[in-house]
Design a protein around this motif. Structure first.
Motif, PDB file in Angstrom:
ATOM      1  N   UNK A 119      76.451  94.124  77.945  1.00 53.55           N
ATOM      2  CA  UNK A 119      75.740  93.870  76.648  1.00 53.55           C
ATOM      3  C   UNK A 119      76.281  93.161  75.729  1.00 53.55           C
ATOM      4  N   UNK A 120      77.694  92.962  75.721  1.00 56.36           N
ATOM      5  CA  UNK A 120      78.485  92.294  74.780  1.00 56.36           C
ATOM      6  C   UNK A 120      78.689  90.913  75.106  1.00 56.36           C
ATOM      7  N   UNK A 121      78.818  90.760  76.454  1.00 51.83           N
ATOM      8  CA  UNK A 121      79.320  89.438  77.118  1.00 51.83           C
ATOM      9  C   UNK A 121      78.188  88.451  77.313  1.00 51.83           C
ATOM     10  N   UNK A 122      77.062  88.951  77.715  1.00 45.43           N
ATOM     11  CA  UNK A 122      75.916  88.305  78.149  1.00 45.43           C
ATOM     12  C   UNK A 122      75.628  87.239  77.223  1.00 45.43           C
ATOM     13  N   UNK A 123      75.474  85.897  77.609  1.00 50.53           N
ATOM     14  CA  UNK A 123      75.111  84.746  76.702  1.00 50.53           C
ATOM     15  C   UNK A 123      76.326  84.075  76.117  1.00 50.53           C
ATOM     16  N   UNK A 124      77.595  84.870  76.294  1.00 52.63           N
ATOM     17  CA  UNK A 124      79.100  84.055  75.796  1.00 52.63           C
ATOM     18  C   UNK A 124      79.184  82.853  76.165  1.00 52.63           C
ATOM     19  N   UNK A 125      79.623  81.809  75.277  1.00 53.57           N
ATOM     20  CA  UNK A 125      80.067  80.630  75.843  1.00 53.57           C
ATOM     21  C   UNK A 125      81.333  80.372  75.744  1.00 53.57           C
ATOM     22  N   UNK A 126      82.004  80.150  76.885  1.00 56.75           N
ATOM     23  CA  UNK A 126      83.334  79.877  77.034  1.00 56.75           C
ATOM     24  C   UNK A 126      83.781  78.384  77.138  1.00 56.75           C
ATOM     25  N   UNK A 127      84.901  77.917  76.270  1.00 56.54           N
ATOM     26  CA  UNK A 127      85.171  76.645  76.064  1.00 56.54           C
ATOM     27  C   UNK A 127      86.556  76.577  76.614  1.00 56.54           C
ATOM     28  N   UNK A 128      86.782  75.419  77.393  1.00 51.23           N
ATOM     29  CA  UNK A 128      87.943  75.150  77.999  1.00 51.23           C
ATOM     30  C   UNK A 128      88.215  73.589  78.017  1.00 51.23           C
ATOM     31  N   UNK A 129      89.466  73.211  78.070  1.00 47.68           N
ATOM     32  CA  UNK A 129      89.882  71.656  78.251  1.00 47.68           C
ATOM     33  C   UNK A 129      88.762  70.941  79.115  1.00 47.68           C
ATOM     34  N   UNK A 130      88.134  71.611  80.171  1.00 48.97           N
ATOM     35  CA  UNK A 130      87.591  70.971  81.332  1.00 48.97           C
ATOM     36  C   UNK A 130      85.954  71.095  80.967  1.00 48.97           C
ATOM     37  N   UNK A 131      85.505  71.794  79.826  1.00 48.73           N
ATOM     38  CA  UNK A 131      84.286  71.904  79.421  1.00 48.73           C
ATOM     39  C   UNK A 131      83.837  73.077  78.895  1.00 48.73           C
ATOM     40  N   UNK A 132      82.459  73.372  78.875  1.00 51.68           N
ATOM     41  CA  UNK A 132      82.030  74.537  78.200  1.00 51.68           C
ATOM     42  C   UNK A 132      80.916  75.147  79.289  1.00 51.68           C
ATOM     43  N   UNK A 133      81.321  76.517  79.479  1.00 46.04           N
ATOM     44  CA  UNK A 133      80.564  77.323  80.329  1.00 46.04           C
ATOM     45  C   UNK A 133      79.808  78.447  79.804  1.00 46.04           C
TER      46      UNK A 133
END
Length: 887
Positions: free
Chosen positions: A232-246
């Protein structure tokens, strides 16, 4: 009070339903809002100035629903309004960064509450951390946040992604399935992101997937609560890294996959099969065995026999019998009556056995048709005792284990029985041999199945005995009370006649105190007429004059009570009758008889029931004797009636049938030919009542006996003769000798050339009732025909020229073959002795050599055998002439 209670409950239910409806509307509204909101602005909404809007997730406010079967969420529904109000009060107390609650959305499936709030700050990251810390401190100050269980161990979490409230059947589990909408997220990043939610067991690496689907990883948490927080806290979280966004999307993964339980059970047969066997056995003993005991008890006590119901008996007496055109009078089951003297000793012995507590088994034996069953039926009917009859003849007809078990269950009333499980258990045992290398033990042996049925039957017999004894004691007690009441009434009447009885009810009419003495009225306390004394005075005088009379009367009453109890203990015992014990035929004969013998012995030794075993032969008592090694059997024999008794019996039965003419000497002589066998005499009476004369009826019985004996002793054809346990030559030898003599010495017959000392054919012919063997001092003594009428049947067969010639030729051929074998043996030995005589030294001319003596013995033996061969061959030539003539 009752009205207000019901009104409060109704209002509470209405409020809960309203709250549930509100929750549903909120969920659908939130779904609609989050669907229309872009991912970038869903979790953080910008307001006027520096104000921001974010979400918090508070776990464990409600019970986590683990499945559709989990009913704890109803507790959360009942307490939802109160919990939300208290939670709002606790959180509103924090004013850091202008913290303000905009909305509380309960999410009971995951056990938490989403809090939408606004705050004002320039550095949002530090402001959010400060807000979360201050909220947690405020909750700690008040002992925690309110929860459904009252333990107040809730935690406050900042929602990093987007709240996703859904009402699908996706219940929480300890595994969170994370899908990557973009490049794969490294395992280290996933661990750092999910570890604050709780202890992690494992994180699976992404696996190759079909084109068009997202790669994913599974995060295995130690607790389900941690998984709900992460989802319930991480669903829909956008993770950014040097290779792109997930973008991360989370969903619960059920820990038990399809067929996992089945796969585990099939892969651990050494553990599963013994447990299943134990559970099935427990189920049988705890559920089915009591039902079976009740079924056997009902059969014994006629619970299921409609003819024993009072309504049926009333209808039978008042309706059916009146309209019946035939007489329903019961035929005397003991037709011999007083004139059947040979049965009196046996009947008195059986009655004596039934009149005492059992300590052994009664073995009733006698030839077939001697009236054993009729005698027992009459005795049991006269005593009125409950009985259970097991017929071995019906059991021996079974051709398989299943049919034998079913037949025994039917005779004992053993229900329910699952015979189809035998084949299933056999298949399971065969399968387990391949799986675990040994049988699982599901299939029980035939002996175990028979023992189980008889053990349940024995338990039912105990209950029948207890029930009958309780009923008898109740009847005796009622009779004693009735007798005491009658004695008291007689005593009262005697006092009334004497004028010494006072009715206490008159005291109420006379008044109280001194006036109550008038209640005596005109009733006299003493009577002086004719010197009559009061009844109480007479009783007192008798007691005083007798001295110890009171003690003596008590002892007599106690002794009488003990006698009544002993009679009840014997009279309420059920009777078990095992008929046709050791009857011929049957595949499972020895196994069945052994189990029945030990069961009968246990019933008698434990005094559970009187056991009577009925057999046609005394030799069948050996199995019973082995089951009772320390106690002798109560052997009761029935024999055929003598000639005068048989004539009296026939005369009486013919008189009862309306045939009153006296018997002529010829008729008496014809009846004597049948002997005293009950079955043959009954057949004679039936034929005479049908219109046949006595001589013709006797002749017809003898003629039918000839055909019966030919098939029984010689077989109908060659195939039947091969199945016999004796040869035709042995049967013919026995018939010829018994046709000339009434009885034969047993051991003389055994030494005959046809038997050569083999007792098996004689025993087999005895079981087939061709002959009967009597014993003396425990050993076989004499041989007689199987039935008295067989003597004349033997004579007819022996006097039949064609049949006699056929059998004599076959017998002579056997003897000739034996004699020729003797001659050849002598010739061979003589040729050997011829060479030995030359090498044998002789020191004295008058001393005979050993070889010479042996030669003389062999020559005599060969001469006797050769003479016998010539005589038998000459006899065969004469017999063949008889067959040629066909006379």
């Amino acid at each position: 009070m009752g009205y207000s209670m019901y009104s409060s409950a109704f209002n509470l239910a209405t409020r809960n339903l309203r709250s549930l409806s509100t929750q549903t509307r909120r969920i659908h509204t939130s779904i609609r809002v989050f669907t229309d909101t872009s991912p970038e602005t869903a979790s953080t909404s910008k307001l006027d100035g520096d104000s921001q809007e974010r979400w918090l997730f508070i776990d464990s406010v409600f019970p986590i629903r683990l499945g559709i079967w989990d009913l704890r969420h109803y507790i959360g529904i009942l307490r939802e309004e109160n919990l939300l109000e208290r939670l709002h009060e606790r959180l509103e107390a924090v004013k850091t960064h202008d913290f303000h609650i905009r909305e509380l959305q309960p999410y009971q499936k995951d056990g938490g509450v989403f809090v939408r709030f606004t705050y004002t700050a320039r550095d949002h990251q530090s402001a959010l951390e400060t807000l979360q810390t201050d909220l947690q401190l405020e909750a700690t100050k008040h002992g925690g946040l309110p929860s459904w269980s009252g333990l107040n161990y809730c935690n406050i979490w900042l929602v990093k992604g987007e709240p996703f409230l859904e009402d699908m059947y996706r219940y929480p589990s300890g595994i969170v399935h994370v899908s990557f909408q973009g490049p794969d997220v490294p395992e280290e990043a996933l661990y750092s992101l999910f570890r604050p939610c709780g202890r992690i067991y494992n994180i699976t690496a992404p696996t190759p997937v079909p084109a068009g689907t997202h790669r994913s990883s599974d995060v295995l948490f130690h607790r389900v609560r941690s998984a709900t927080v992460a989802r319930n806290t991480i669903h829909g979280y956008t993770f950014s890294d040097g290779g792109g966004t997930t973008r991360l999307r989370t969903v619960y993964q059920r820990p038990i996959q399809a067929h996992a339980i089945r796969d585990w059970l099939t892969s651990h047969p050494r553990i599963v099969l013994p447990i299943i066997f134990f559970l099935l056995g427990t189920l049988t003993y705890t559920i089915f065995d009591p039902i079976r005991v009740l079924s056997v008890e009902g059969k014994m006590l006629n619970w299921f026999d409609y003819r024993e119901y009072k309504l049926y008996k009333w209808l039978r007496v008042n309706a059916l019998d009146r309209f019946s055109l035939t007489s329903l009078a019961r035929e005397d089951a003991s037709p011999q009556g007083d004139i059947w003297k040979e049965r009196k000793d046996a009947e008195s012995a059986v009655r004596s056995y039934l009149s005492d507590l059992p300590s052994t088994v009664a073995f009733v034996h006698g030839p077939q048709g001697s009236g054993k069953s009729r005698m027992l039926e009459a005795i049991i009917r006269d005593t009125g005792r409950k009985s259970l009859v097991i017929d071995c003849a019906e059991l021996n007809k079974a051709t398989s284990d299943t049919r034998l078990v079913s037949a025994l269950a039917q005779q004992t009333g053993y229900r329910p029985i699952f015979t189809f499980l035998n084949s299933v258990n056999n298949m399971v045992d065969v399968a387990t041999v391949g799986l675990i290398g040994q049988k699982a033990g599901f299939k029980s042996s035939l002996e175990d199945q028979l023992k189980q049925i008889l053990e349940v039957t024995g338990t039912a017999l105990k209950k029948v005995n207890h029930s009958l004894r309780t009923s008898a004691q109740r009847a005796v007690k009622a009779a004693q009370q009735a007798e005491a009441q009658q004695a008291e009434e007689a005593r009262t009447r005697a006092r009334i006649r004497a004028g010494t009885w006072h009715d206490p009810r008159l005291d109420c009419i006379a008044g109280n105190g001194i006036i109550s003495e008038l209640g005596v009225g005109d009733e006299l306390l003493e009577s002086y007429d004719d010197g009559f004394t009061s009844f109480d005075a007479m009783e007192k005088y008798e007691v005083n004059s007798s001295g110890g009379g009171e003690k003596t009367s008590e002892e007599l009453a106690r002794q009488q009570r003990r006698n009544v109890e002993d009679m009840q203990a014997v009279g309420t015992l059920p009777i078990v009758v095992i008929k046709n014990y050791a009857t011929r035929g049957g595949v499972y004969k020895e196994e069945l008889l052994s189990v029945l013998a030990h069961w009968a012995a246990s019933l008698a030794e434990n005094q559970i029931a009187h056991v009577i075993v009925v057999s046609d032969n005394r030799e069948n008592a050996k199995l019973l004797a082995r089951a009772l090694p320390s106690k002798p059997l109560n052997s009761i024999a029935l024999y055929d009636a003598d000639a005068p008794t048989a004539l009296s019996f026939v005369r009486r039965r013919l008189h009862d049938a309306g045939i009153t003419s006296d018997l002529t000497p010829a008729q008496k002589k014809a009846i004597e030919r049948l002997g005293g066998r009950t079955s043959d005499l009954e057949r004679l009476i039936h034929k005479v009542c049908s219109g046949r004369c006595i001589e013709e009826a006797v002749e017809d019985i003898i003629a039918s006996g000839i055909g019966e004996l030919r098939k029984k002793a010689f077989g109908g054809d060659i195939d039947d003769a091969k199945s016999l346990l004796w040869s035709r030559e042995q049967a013919w030898t026995m018939l010829k000798q018994l046709a000339r003599k009434a009885e034969l010495p047993y051991y003389e017959v055994l030494l005959d050339a046809s038997f050569k000392g083999d007792e098996l054919p004689l025993r087999a012919m005895e079981h087939a009732e061709i002959i009967s063997i009597s014993t003396q001092h425990g050993r076989p003594s004499t041989i007689r025909p199987g039935k008295p009428v067989f003597k004349y049947v033997f004579e007819r067969l022996v006097n039949d020229p064609v049949f006699q010639a056929t059998q004599d030729i076959a017998l002579n051929e056997k003897l000739i073959s034996s004699a020729e074998s003797t001659v050849r043996t002598c010739e061979s030995e003589l040729s050997t002795l011829q060479g030995l005589s030359k090498a044998e030294p002789s020191f004295w001319w008058f001393r005979r050599r050993a070889t010479s003596e042996r030669k003389e013995y062999l020559l005599k033996k060969m001469r006797y055998a050769q003479t016998k061969i010539q005589t038998l061959e000459k006899r065969n030539v004469e017999l063949k002439r008889v067959l040629t003539k066909g006379v």
